[in-house]
Motif scaffolding. Structure first.
Motif, short mmCIF file in Angstrom:
data_model
loop_
_atom_site.label_atom_id
_atom_site.label_comp_id
_atom_site.label_asym_id
_atom_site.label_seq_id
_atom_site.Cartn_x
_atom_site.Cartn_y
_atom_site.Cartn_z
N PHE A 106 0.82 -1.20 0.00
CA PHE A 106 0.00 0.00 0.00
C PHE A 106 0.86 1.26 0.00
O PHE A 106 0.49 2.28 -0.60
N GLU A 107 2.03 1.19 0.63
CA GLU A 107 2.96 2.32 0.56
C GLU A 107 3.47 2.51 -0.87
O GLU A 107 3.63 3.64 -1.34
N CYS A 108 3.71 1.39 -1.56
CA CYS A 108 4.14 1.47 -2.96
C CYS A 108 3.04 2.07 -3.84
O CYS A 108 3.32 2.88 -4.74
N PHE A 109 1.81 1.68 -3.58
CA PHE A 109 0.68 2.21 -4.34
C PHE A 109 0.61 3.73 -4.18
O PHE A 109 0.44 4.47 -5.15
N ALA A 110 0.78 4.19 -2.94
CA ALA A 110 0.78 5.63 -2.69
C ALA A 110 1.96 6.31 -3.37
O ALA A 110 1.82 7.42 -3.92
N GLU A 111 3.11 5.67 -3.36
CA GLU A 111 4.31 6.23 -3.99
C GLU A 111 4.09 6.44 -5.49
O GLU A 111 4.54 7.44 -6.07
N VAL A 112 3.40 5.51 -6.13
CA VAL A 112 3.13 5.63 -7.56
C VAL A 112 2.26 6.86 -7.83
O VAL A 112 2.54 7.65 -8.73
N LEU A 113 1.20 7.02 -7.06
CA LEU A 113 0.31 8.17 -7.27
C LEU A 113 1.04 9.49 -7.02
O LEU A 113 0.82 10.47 -7.72
N GLY A 194 0.66 5.02 10.01
CA GLY A 194 1.33 4.62 11.23
C GLY A 194 1.26 3.11 11.45
O GLY A 194 1.51 2.32 10.54
N PRO A 195 0.87 2.69 12.68
CA PRO A 195 0.79 1.25 12.98
C PRO A 195 -0.36 0.55 12.27
O PRO A 195 -0.50 -0.67 12.40
N PHE A 196 -1.16 1.29 11.54
CA PHE A 196 -2.33 0.70 10.86
C PHE A 196 -2.10 0.51 9.36
O PHE A 196 -3.04 0.38 8.59
N ALA A 197 -0.83 0.48 8.95
CA ALA A 197 -0.51 0.39 7.53
C ALA A 197 -1.05 -0.90 6.90
O ALA A 197 -1.31 -0.94 5.70
N ASN A 198 -1.22 -1.94 7.70
CA ASN A 198 -1.73 -3.21 7.18
C ASN A 198 -3.19 -3.42 7.59
O ASN A 198 -3.66 -4.56 7.71
N ILE A 199 -3.91 -2.34 7.79
CA ILE A 199 -5.26 -2.42 8.35
C ILE A 199 -6.22 -3.25 7.50
O ILE A 199 -7.09 -3.95 8.03
N ILE A 200 -6.08 -3.23 6.19
CA ILE A 200 -6.99 -4.00 5.33
C ILE A 200 -6.91 -5.48 5.66
O ILE A 200 -7.93 -6.14 5.93
N HIS A 201 -5.71 -6.02 5.67
CA HIS A 201 -5.57 -7.46 5.87
C HIS A 201 -5.70 -7.86 7.34
O HIS A 201 -6.19 -8.96 7.65
N ASN A 202 -5.27 -6.98 8.24
CA ASN A 202 -5.51 -7.26 9.66
C ASN A 202 -7.00 -7.31 9.96
O ASN A 202 -7.47 -8.17 10.71
#
Length: 217
Positions: A106-113, A194-202
């Motif tokens: 998701f960080e990579c996705f944001a980086e692309v945009l 923050g600590p919720f970067a993986n919130i979708i899969h968590n």
């Protein structure tokens, strides 16, 4: 020039033109004039502007994903006829038997945009049937369903429930980044996770666990 170089020349010209005028006003004629190519060359590589926009996104995402992940983690489409299939579009990174850690994706996705923010801001406004927005929805809806199957790990869940979870979280993920891309006050699209970067899969994992505890699985 080989095919990839020609496609990059066309895509760079298109993005450059979108910095000079609204995306919707850029014509095929403008693009071929900027590249010193002809319309036949454009249409040999791209069916229309929508296909060009999608290809640009897939190329950009593919380059970023290859920088961040090993080849063993990357996922590709199995479609030899699709010019985008040569680029990875997603990952599969387990953090446990039934757990996935896709925070870095998701960080990579944001980086692309962020990399071509003015271009993607304009491209993602369009909600037509062949738009980038709807392409991304279909692409990641299917990916999310496969992620849910991994989290389920042979546990049963009715298909309509899987479809609901996949649609809900795909929409949440995409709309979050699309909306932030359009907000000039937001410098970095993923900065507040923050600590919720993986919130979708968590969240998916927790919802499935809770359903199991309620004996719904």
């Amino acid at each position: 020039m080989n095919a990839l170089n020609t496609m990059l020349l066309i895509s760079d010209a298109f993005v450059s033109l979108c910095d000079e005028m609204p995306l919707r006003k850029v014509s095929i004629s403008d693009i071929v004039e900027r590249t010193n190519k002809n319309r036949k060359t454009f249409y040999y590589h791209f069916e229309n502007k929508d296909k060009l926009i999608i290809w640009i996104f897939r190329y950009d995402l593919g380059q970023v994903l290859k920088q961040h992940f090993s080849e063993s983690v990357l996922l590709y489409e199995d479609d030899a006829e699709n010019p985008c299939a040569r680029f990875p579009y997603y990952i599969m990174q387990k953090s446990g038997v039934r757990s996935l850690d896709h925070a870095e994706f998701f960080e990579c996705f944001a980086e692309v945009l962020e990399g071509r923010r003015n271009f993607y801001r304009q491209a993602l406004v369009d909600n037509g049937p062949y738009s980038l927005r709807n392409y991304l929805y279909a692409l990641y809806l299917d990916a999310m369903k496969k992620d849910i199957d991994i989290i389920l790990s042979n546990r049963y869940l009715p298909r309509e429930n899987i479809d609901f979870l996949a649609e809900f979280y795909t929409c949440a993920f995409l709309y979050y980044y699309i909306r932030r891309c359009d907000q000039n006050s937001v410098e970095h699209l993923a900065s507040d996770c923050g600590p919720f970067a993986n919130i979708i899969h968590n969240s998916l994992e927790n919802e499935i666990k809770e359903a199991q505890m309620r004996r719904n699985l």
